[in-house]
Design an enzyme around this catalytic site. Structure first.
Site, mmCIF file in Angstrom:
data_model
loop_
_atom_site.group_PDB
_atom_site.id
_atom_site.type_symbol
_atom_site.label_atom_id
_atom_site.label_comp_id
_atom_site.label_asym_id
_atom_site.label_seq_id
_atom_site.Cartn_x
_atom_site.Cartn_y
_atom_site.Cartn_z
ATOM 1 N N CYS A 108 -0.498 -2.072 -0.406
ATOM 2 C CA CYS A 108 -1.037 -1.569 0.853
ATOM 3 C C CYS A 108 -0.814 -2.559 1.995
ATOM 4 C CB CYS A 108 -2.514 -1.251 0.723
ATOM 5 S SG CYS A 108 -3.120 -0.220 2.090
ATOM 6 N N CYS A 132 1.148 5.059 5.305
ATOM 7 C CA CYS A 132 0.220 3.962 5.598
ATOM 8 C C CYS A 132 -0.697 4.432 6.718
ATOM 9 C CB CYS A 132 0.988 2.706 6.013
ATOM 10 S SG CYS A 132 -0.083 1.277 6.204
#
Length: 447
Positions: free
Chosen positions: A193, A372
């Site tokens: 991430c 994202c």
């Protein structure tokens, strides 16, 4: 007579060499303690998605999942936990509750991968055999690479949303913050991430405004990257927002050590010949260095860096054709996110199932899709969707997804977690690709 003696000497030498060669030859592999049609290493989202689908198809005693963890975390929620917007309990479930009912869960660590003999070795010494192997072991967090970090973590304003323990301290430290230097970092390694270190910068900055301490606070984001976000389509919007909110972004700055006693962090500027600088902090959020798990790095499955060496299109290993990999531990050159795993899992399962059935079908191809969701406020989000292979947008909705939206925030905060728990882990969600195709005629062209 001389000739006969020479012949005997040569014969004796050959026999001695042959005996030595046999002694030096590697021993035959020990018979596996158990054997399965498919062995899946790792019970993260990728491993559970694949094992759920395959165990339903193959039935009991055919699929094994190896993972030592007793709980399963939905880690994308930890940004919200760190900002005080979600309870940590919402991010965790007992592993037994998400494990596929028809798969055998081997609750142990893998210490060795032996693809030459189709076996893996566990920490208890047992060997597990397989016909097909799926490696979905995630990424290894290397806290020790930053001197002083392990000792400082979770104390005196030092935190990280990458740890299940310290993420529960992040919001506490944000609330207790009375002003000074609030420092945030991004490591000089790949990480899971990669948007998460940036998200907490924006959420903390907003929290400081709401608590009335922003005017006496320096928000400093030291990132090892050369830009705030790797995809310019969204990064330009993000940088503009950082400038508007007076967030000081320093590029190519890598955290190398922490002096907790003096509240000092040392950074190396990789753009200035490694020049060192010391920054005093009153609050410090660290995104730690990360890398491939050691047991993968040390195996024949690894590429030159240590990731599982797979074809970027098919997710099949480049040398061992009965081995596949997806997610953070793979060599796929895209962002390491849960969103990318959704699309990767669909491709991998298509290609692996065809092998298991002995069918010659057109191989599914992964396009590098990832997402994202860039959280920039409690009710503000930029829904970045793109190909990590090309850097071009792969957006689902017929709108300009660079625009900040509260709808996107609701989707990411409430809807996507439900899809994760109820569809991805069960093997029934392989990303938004179909929806993107359906909505394509409605999508206007954005520049």
């Amino acid at each position: 007579m001389l000739s006969l003696t020479r012949t005997r000497v040569l014969t004796t030498a050959r026999r001695a060499f042959a005996t030595a060669a046999k002694t030096a030859a590697p021993a035959a592999p020990v018979a596996a303690d158990k054997k399965f049609k498919v062995v899946v290493v790792g019970a993260g989202p990728g491993g559970l998605s694949v094992s759920s689908t395959l165990s339903k198809m193959l039935g009991k005693d055919q699929v094994a999942v190896i993972d030592p963890a007793s709980v399963h975390y939905y880690q994308p929620l930890w940004t919200y936990v760190g900002a005080g917007l979600k309870d940590f309990k919402e991010s965790v479930k007992p592993m037994a509750s998400v494990m596929p009912s028809k798969a055998e869960w081997i609750q142990d660590k893998v210490t060795k991968l032996d693809p030459d003999h189709n076996q893996v070795t566990l920490s208890n010494g047992e060997t597990i055999g397989y016909e097909y192997l799926v490696v979905a072991a995630g990424i290894q967090i290397n806290w020790e690479q930053i001197k002083g970090l392990k000792e400082a973590l979770g104390k005196d304003g030092v935190t990280s949303n990458y740890s299940p323990e310290s993420v529960q301290k992040t919001y506490q430290f944000i609330k207790e913050f009375k002003g000074g230097n609030a420092v945030f970092t991004f490591p000089n390694t790949p990480l899971k991430c990669p948007g998460a270190p940036t998200k907490i910068v924006f959420l903390a900055e907003e929290a400081f405004r709401l608590s009335g301490v922003r005017d006496k606070t320096n928000v400093i984001y030291n990132t090892s990257l050369g830009k705030i976000f790797g995809i310019d389509h969204y990064g330009k919007v993000l940088q503009k927002l950082a400038d508007e909110r007076n967030i000081q972004v320093n590029f190519q700055n890598e955290l190398i050590s922490i002096d907790a006693n003096n509240h000092e962090a040392v950074f190396r500027n990789n753009g200035k010949n490694g020049e060192l600088s010391t920054v005093h902090y009153d609050f410090l959020h660290v995104a730690p260095p990360q890398g491939p798990p050691n047991f993968i790095k040390e195996s024949k499955l690894a590429d030159s860096v240590g990731w599982v060496d797979v074809n970027k299109d098919t997710l099949r290993h480049n040398r061992y054709k009965n081995v596949f990999s997806l997610g953070d531990c793979s060599s796929l050159p895209t962002s390491k996110t849960a969103a990318s795993i959704t699309a990767e899992s669909g491709v991998l399962k298509h290609n692996l199932i065809a092998d298991i059935k002995g069918e010659k079908v057109e191989q599914a191809v992964y396009d590098g899709y990832t997402s994202c969701p860039l959280i920039v406020g409690r009710k503000e989000l930029i829904l970045a969707e793109f190909s990590g292979y090309t850097g071009k947008p792969l957006e689902t909705f017929p709108v300009d997804q660079r625009k900040i939206t509260s709808v996107g925030q609701f989707l990411n905060k409430e809807v996507i977690p439900a899809i994760y728990w109820n569809a991805l882990l069960d093997g029934n969600w392989v990303g938004p690709g179909k929806f993107r195709s359906i909505l394509e005629p409605l999508r206007s062209k954005h520049t």
